[in-house]
Design a protein around this motif. Structure first.
Motif, PDB file in Angstrom:
ATOM      1  N   MET A   1       0.751  -1.259   0.028  1.00 44.51           N
ATOM      2  CA  MET A   1       0.086   0.119   0.022  1.00 44.51           C
ATOM      3  C   MET A   1       1.007   1.232   0.068  1.00 44.51           C
ATOM      4  N   THR A   2       0.452   2.129  -0.724  1.00 41.75           N
ATOM      5  CA  THR A   2       1.272   3.480  -0.846  1.00 41.75           C
ATOM      6  C   THR A   2       0.935   4.268   0.491  1.00 41.75           C
ATOM      7  N   SER A   3       2.177   5.148   0.777  1.00 43.07           N
ATOM      8  CA  SER A   3       1.602   6.008   2.081  1.00 43.07           C
ATOM      9  C   SER A   3       1.298   7.247   1.334  1.00 43.07           C
ATOM     10  N   VAL A   4       0.212   8.046   2.240  1.00 42.00           N
ATOM     11  CA  VAL A   4      -0.172   9.357   1.891  1.00 42.00           C
ATOM     12  C   VAL A   4       0.641  10.389   2.681  1.00 42.00           C
ATOM     13  N   ILE A   5       0.866  10.024   3.911  1.00 45.47           N
ATOM     14  CA  ILE A   5       1.643  10.885   4.652  1.00 45.47           C
ATOM     15  C   ILE A   5       2.769   9.985   5.332  1.00 45.47           C
ATOM     16  N   ARG A   6       4.040  10.422   5.081  1.00 40.70           N
ATOM     17  CA  ARG A   6       5.031   9.839   5.874  1.00 40.70           C
ATOM     18  C   ARG A   6       5.952  11.139   6.479  1.00 40.70           C
ATOM     19  N   THR A   7       6.285  10.777   7.792  1.00 40.51           N
ATOM     20  CA  THR A   7       7.044  11.853   8.354  1.00 40.51           C
ATOM     21  C   THR A   7       8.280  11.268   9.125  1.00 40.51           C
ATOM     22  N   ARG A   8       9.380  11.725   9.245  1.00 40.05           N
ATOM     23  CA  ARG A   8      10.758  11.313   9.937  1.00 40.05           C
ATOM     24  C   ARG A   8      11.305  12.070  10.726  1.00 40.05           C
ATOM     25  N   LYS A   9      11.062  11.868  12.106  1.00 41.49           N
ATOM     26  CA  LYS A   9      11.910  12.981  13.081  1.00 41.49           C
ATOM     27  C   LYS A   9      11.551  14.333  12.538  1.00 41.49           C
ATOM     28  N   LEU A  10      10.364  14.791  12.493  1.00 42.16           N
ATOM     29  CA  LEU A  10       9.988  15.966  12.383  1.00 42.16           C
ATOM     30  C   LEU A  10       9.831  16.726  13.446  1.00 42.16           C
ATOM     31  N   VAL A  11      10.677  17.997  13.589  1.00 42.67           N
ATOM     32  CA  VAL A  11      10.850  18.879  14.638  1.00 42.67           C
ATOM     33  C   VAL A  11      10.363  20.321  14.439  1.00 42.67           C
ATOM     34  N   LYS A  12       9.664  20.846  15.295  1.00 42.32           N
ATOM     35  CA  LYS A  12       9.168  22.131  15.105  1.00 42.32           C
ATOM     36  C   LYS A  12       9.161  22.740  16.605  1.00 42.32           C
ATOM     37  N   THR A  13       9.899  23.871  16.528  1.00 46.33           N
ATOM     38  CA  THR A  13      10.080  24.642  17.752  1.00 46.33           C
ATOM     39  C   THR A  13       9.499  26.223  17.508  1.00 46.33           C
ATOM     40  N   PHE A  14       8.588  26.467  18.507  1.00 44.91           N
ATOM     41  CA  PHE A  14       7.929  27.964  18.507  1.00 44.91           C
ATOM     42  C   PHE A  14       9.344  28.846  19.133  1.00 44.91           C
ATOM     43  N   SER A  15       8.993  29.917  19.085  1.00 41.98           N
ATOM     44  CA  SER A  15      10.165  31.050  19.563  1.00 41.98           C
ATOM     45  C   SER A  15      10.676  30.779  20.756  1.00 41.98           C
ATOM     46  N   LYS A  16       9.718  30.347  21.772  1.00 42.93           N
ATOM     47  CA  LYS A  16      10.185  30.347  23.072  1.00 42.93           C
ATOM     48  C   LYS A  16      11.161  29.086  23.569  1.00 42.93           C
ATOM     49  N   GLY A  17      11.669  28.353  22.339  1.00 44.14           N
ATOM     50  CA  GLY A  17      12.235  27.082  22.713  1.00 44.14           C
ATOM     51  C   GLY A  17      11.645  26.009  23.051  1.00 44.14           C
ATOM     52  N   LEU A  18      10.149  25.927  22.976  1.00 40.75           N
ATOM     53  CA  LEU A  18       9.394  24.709  23.250  1.00 40.75           C
ATOM     54  C   LEU A  18       9.347  23.846  21.991  1.00 40.75           C
ATOM     55  N   ARG A  19       9.400  22.482  22.071  1.00 42.16           N
ATOM     56  CA  ARG A  19       9.091  21.826  21.093  1.00 42.16           C
ATOM     57  C   ARG A  19       7.692  21.451  20.828  1.00 42.16           C
ATOM     58  N   ALA A  20       7.088  22.232  20.047  1.00 43.33           N
ATOM     59  CA  ALA A  20       5.525  21.746  19.652  1.00 43.33           C
ATOM     60  C   ALA A  20       5.687  20.404  18.907  1.00 43.33           C
TER      61      ALA A  20
END
Ligand code: ATP
Ligand code: MG
Lengths: 247, 341
Positions: A1-20
């Motif tokens: 089966m094909t994948s529609v979403i695939r993420t690997r080690k996704l990191v997002k930091t908002f300004s205050k250094g908090l990892r959302a």
């Protein structure tokens, strides 16, 4: 089966250094329904908003409907993704100055360059599928919340998306209106639409989800089938969360 | 106080509740009575309205040649019809599509009809005047300032620093200068920028000066509209794959204009009143023509009549504009924009 979403080690930091988003790795396959749960502020909205480029991310890999998206947020790719991925918001976000029909046909006409007649026919069939064909000529403010949300679903469907994203689609509704919107989403699942749904509706998750993804503090705590998650969650934190919401 | 039989107790309560109230009420009633009898007596018996009655064409068209007056009259008539058609809002899509082009055409048509050419007898701009000129200045300046204001407002929101910078500078600079200074600039300085021998019509120069001034205010009104639209609208539009330009054009700008509409119609009414400043700079618009009528030895000293009449005309035009504006506001706002987002 094909994948529609695939993420690997996704990191997002908002300004205050908090990892959302803290090293999120996950996958959604074609025709799958993924329900995302987690306490407030755990990063659910941030996660599904990165899936159509409404949020950027700092590092990691993301591939949506076969299109790679990097932290540089390539504008061409982002728009290509948005044309193929629909999104439904908690607050509906209909365009108040446009009629229901115009809300739905705007993107098909302007983005996909369909002709007006064709776009309106498709819009009417979507409205009848949502059970609100009689409202086509009205304006959003004349509709109930449940009706508005079904219009928002029709609007997202108008571009014939390969993936639909829902961010708490029933949280802004009166309790007696929740059912009609969940029914609409359920019928899409039955037709094989690939979906990611952020919701606290346990009944809905049990019935419709193929997988439940539980998040806390920007991390994926566990991904299980609903049978396992709701009766026999692997993780202590998941069980605590289920306790809190009364399951 | 919604029932009729409550009226008398209500009046007694608000106007005659104690002896001081009663005194004040009686005094005001007496003053109103005296003032209105004096005014009515003057209007009917004291005033000599010859200065108005004999000069109707001057008030309407200024010194425009008598046998050519049909030209400004035709333009005004077309303008009024177009306004009515626009306000009624035709059902047919083709006619609605035609409206913007027609409105753009109002300016060149007015210029041709007034100044002549294309087979019409040329009439120099110093003969343009009266209500015609007042409305010409207002209409042309509004029509030009509107798109310019939109562009400036969008420019001020732009992601491109240079565009943002120049839009802001323009808006702030023009808002910091009094209108009369800009009008002087238009009449005295603009000609210096052109080679000797090229003469630009004084009326057109006034229109340009008004346009420069008003566009800065229009831009600010529209920016106010932009700012009151929730961010979620833009996100919803982005999620549908619309481009930046399309989002502005189809989602943000229409809503901003609806929100800014009351402020914008106020600008138009204010502009109409401000055109009277051109009388100081020698144009014979409504105020200017009245002053030159007063300079005529035949009508010496008839200030009261002329200025009362003048006030009446300005009041009438402004009231009609305000009524049209509120009609337009209702029409546009009613069901569409009770923003629930
Ligand atoms: N624009 C922003 N700027 C700064 N911080 C943000 C922003 N948006 C979200 N956050 C933070 O990121 C974290 C995750 O937020 P997010 O909205 O994704 O949570 P959520 O799981 O959707 O919560 P909820 O259930 O309340 O909707 C929170 O700590 C939030 O405060
Ligand atoms: Mg959220």
């Amino acid at each position: 089966m094909t994948s529609v979403i695939r993420t690997r080690k996704l990191v997002k930091t908002f300004s205050k250094g908090l990892r959302a988003l803290d090293e999120i790795s996950m996958e959604v396959k074609k025709k799958e329904v993924l329900v995302v749960m987690g306490p407030s502020g755990s990063g659910k909205s941030t996660l599904i908003r990165t899936f159509n480029g409404l949020e950027t991310f700092d590092s990691g890999e993301l591939e949506i409907v076969g299109i790679p998206l990097h932290s540089d947020h390539n504008e061409r790719n982002v728009r290509e993704i948005r044309k193929r991925v629909g999104m439904v918001f908690q607050q509906f976000n209909l365009f108040p100055h446009l009629s229901i029909l115009e809300n739905i046909t705007l993107a098909p006409i302007k983005v996909q360059k369909q002709n007006r007649i064709e776009a309106e026919e498709h819009a009417m069939s979507l409205l009848s599928q949502m059970g609100i064909i009689t409202q086509a000529r009205k304006y959003p403010s004349q509709l109930s919340g449940g009706e508005q949300q079904r219009v928002a679903i029709a609007r997202a469907l108008a571009l014939k998306p390969e993936l639909l994203l829902f961010d708490e689609p029933t949280s802004a509704l009166d309790p007696e209106r929740v059912g009609e919107v969940l029914d609409a989403i359920r019928s899409l699942a039955e037709k094989g639409m690939t979906m990611v749904v952020v919701t606290h509706e346990v009944g809905f998750a049990k019935e419709v989800a193929d997988k439940v993804l539980f998040m806390d503090s920007g991390k994926v705590i566990e991904t299980s089938t609903p049978e396992v998650f709701f009766t026999n969650a692997k993780h202590e934190r998941s069980r605590k969360f289920l306790n809190q919401i009364g399951e | 106080m919604n029932k009729k039989h409550n009226l008398f107790p209500y009046i007694r309560r608000i106007a005659f509740s104690n002896s001081l109230d009663t005194c004040i009420t009686l005094f005001i009633l007496l003053a109103v009575f005296l003032l209105s009898t004096i005014t009515i007596k003057w209007l009917l018996f004291g005033a000599d309205w010859a200065v108005v009655i004999q000069n109707y064409p001057l008030y309407a068209f200024g010194l425009f040649p008598a046998d050519q007056r049909w030209r400004p009259a035709l333009w005004l008539l077309l303008l009024i019809s177009l306004t009515i058609i626009t306000l009624v809002g035709p059902r047919w899509r083709w006619l609605r599509k035609l409206l913007p082009i027609t409105w753009i055409g109002v300016i060149p048509l007015g210029i041709v009809l007034l100044s002549g050419g294309l087979g019409l007898l040329p009439v120099a701009s110093r003969y343009w005047g009266g209500v015609t000129l007042t409305i010409f200045l207002t209409t042309c300046s509004s029509l030009l300032a509107f798109p310019l204001g939109i562009i400036l407002a969008i420019g001020r929101q732009s992601d491109l620093p240079l565009i943002k910078f120049f839009s802001s500078i323009y808006i702030e600079a023009l808002r910091a200068v009094p209108l009369i200074a800009i009008l002087f600039f238009g009449q005295l300085l603009i000609p210096l920028f052109f080679p000797i021998g090229v003469e630009i019509n004084r009326v057109i120069r006034a229109v340009l000066a008004f346009t420069l001034f008003v566009s800065a205010y229009v831009a600010e009104d529209i920016r106010g509209g932009f700012q009151s639209i929730p961010k979620s609208q833009e996100e919803a539009a982005k999620a549908l794959g619309l481009s930046k330009l399309q989002i502005t054009q189809f989602v943000i700008l229409p809503q901003a204009l609806i929100i800014a509409l009351p402020a914008l119609t106020n600008q138009a009414i204010g502009l109409l009143q401000n055109t009277s400043l051109m009388a100081i700079l020698g144009l014979v618009e409504l105020l200017g023509i009245s002053r030159s009528i007063l300079a005529n030895p035949l009508f010496i000293g008839r200030y009261m009549e002329v200025y009362v009449w003048l006030a009446g005309i300005y009041w009438l035009i402004c009231t009609v504009m305000a009524l049209l504006a509120s009609h337009l506001e209702q029409k546009v706002t009613i069901e569409k924009l009770t923003i629930k987002n």
